[in-house]
Design a protein around this motif. Structure first.
Motif: not given
Length: 327
Positions: A10-13, A114-121
């Motif tokens: 998630r951090v990388l993306v 949006l991905l910061g809110l939705a993407l799991p670790r």
């Protein structure tokens, strides 16, 4: 891409998306061609975050549904690739090329939010240095015959894809079609329809029809290029040949995205600890095929016109079909 086996995904993306947004913003103000090319190199590298998202999606898929999930992601990926060129043409025609990079920067920034809110670790399982991950790529390619085979056929169909889409604008701008920049852009929109069926192939893979569906994809690709050659041979009456050319584009994208989806599903089932590196190898090899296809498109067009272009693309499809039969 190998970093996704080392860094929390998630951090990388999110970091890659932010870098891409910044690079696109800088590109919109680039003062020279040299500075623009340097910034676009950074933009291209950062936009490979979509390839990081594929193994993330595969890791989130319920057991037995890997193909369905990968198919959904690949559908979005291929539709984005196919729509990017006509959208860029229309925006550049209306507002200038700098405006397109400004719009891209805003879209990438919104996507990061949006991905910061939705993407799991997703914490990778590998424990090695980045240099160690890169050094392991050759070994992975040697260990996995499925990866070698699927990456090779993906490179072949991507070469056929690039041959067609590199040269089709040249054919459409000539008689009897005589399309301008906007007309060619609209044609590319139509061609994107073939990528919409990608999830079907993911589901076919989940049900055990990978080989049958792969052979179908390659047969459709060959037929599409045959139809394109026939439509391109027209000397008059532009509407019917143009419609047939559009059908061939849809069928071509159908075959290419189907192969890509089935290949992605197959390689993502190999080694969960090495998904980032395996996807990196798969993507790197098929983009080499795409680059070769673009190169050969120019040579074929100069040597024998549209018929030669279609023949080269179909030849790639035939080789892919031969690989299928030897599996």
């Amino acid at each position: 891409m190998p970093l996704s086996d080392l860094v929390e995904n998630r951090v990388l993306v999110l970091r890659m998306l932010c870098a891409a947004a910044l690079a696109a913003a800088v590109a919109s103000f680039a003062p020279s061609a040299a500075s623009l090319l340097a910034v676009l190199f950074v933009l291209g590298a950062a936009c490979s975050c979509i390839q990081v998202l594929v193994p993330v999606a595969a890791s989130m898929a319920p057991p037995g549904q890997d193909g369905r999930v990968i198919g959904d992601v690949m559908s979005g990926l291929m539709i984005g690739i196919l729509l990017s060129r006509p959208i860029a043409s229309l925006v550049a025609d209306a507002f200038g090329w700098r405006a397109f990079y400004g719009i891209s920067a805003a879209a990438l920034g919104l996507l990061a939010i949006l991905l910061g809110l939705a993407l799991p670790r997703r914490k990778p399982l590998a424990h090695a240095s980045y240099a160690g991950l890169i050094a392991s790529l050759v070994g992975l390619l040697g260990q996995e015959p499925v990866l070698r085979r699927r990456a090779f056929t993906a490179s072949l169909v991507m070469a056929a894809f690039s041959v067609f889409w590199t040269a089709v604008a040249l054919r459409l701008s000539a008689s009897p079609f005589d399309l301008g920049q906007k007309g060619i852009a609209l044609f590319a929109f139509v061609g994107a329809g073939g990528a919409a069926v990608t999830p079907i192939f993911g589901r076919a893979g989940d049900r055990g029809f990978t080989r049958t569906a792969t052979i179908l994809c390659h047969l459709v690709l060959i037929a599409a290029l045959g139809l394109a050659a026939w439509a391109g041979a027209a000397k008059a009456g532009a509407w019917l040949p143009l419609i047939l050319m559009g059908v061939s584009a849809v069928l071509l994208d159908f075959g290419v995205t189907g192969d890509q989806t089935l290949g992605r599903r197959a390689v993502n089932l190999l080694q969960p600890k090495a998904r980032g590196r395996i996807n990196g190898l798969f993507v790197g090899i098929f983009f080499i095929g795409g680059a070769i296809g673009s190169l050969l498109a120019g040579i074929a067009w100069t040597w024998g016109g549209w018929n030669a272009v279609c023949a080269v693309g179909a030849l790639f499809g035939v080789v892919a079909l031969v690989v299928d039969w030897t599996e």
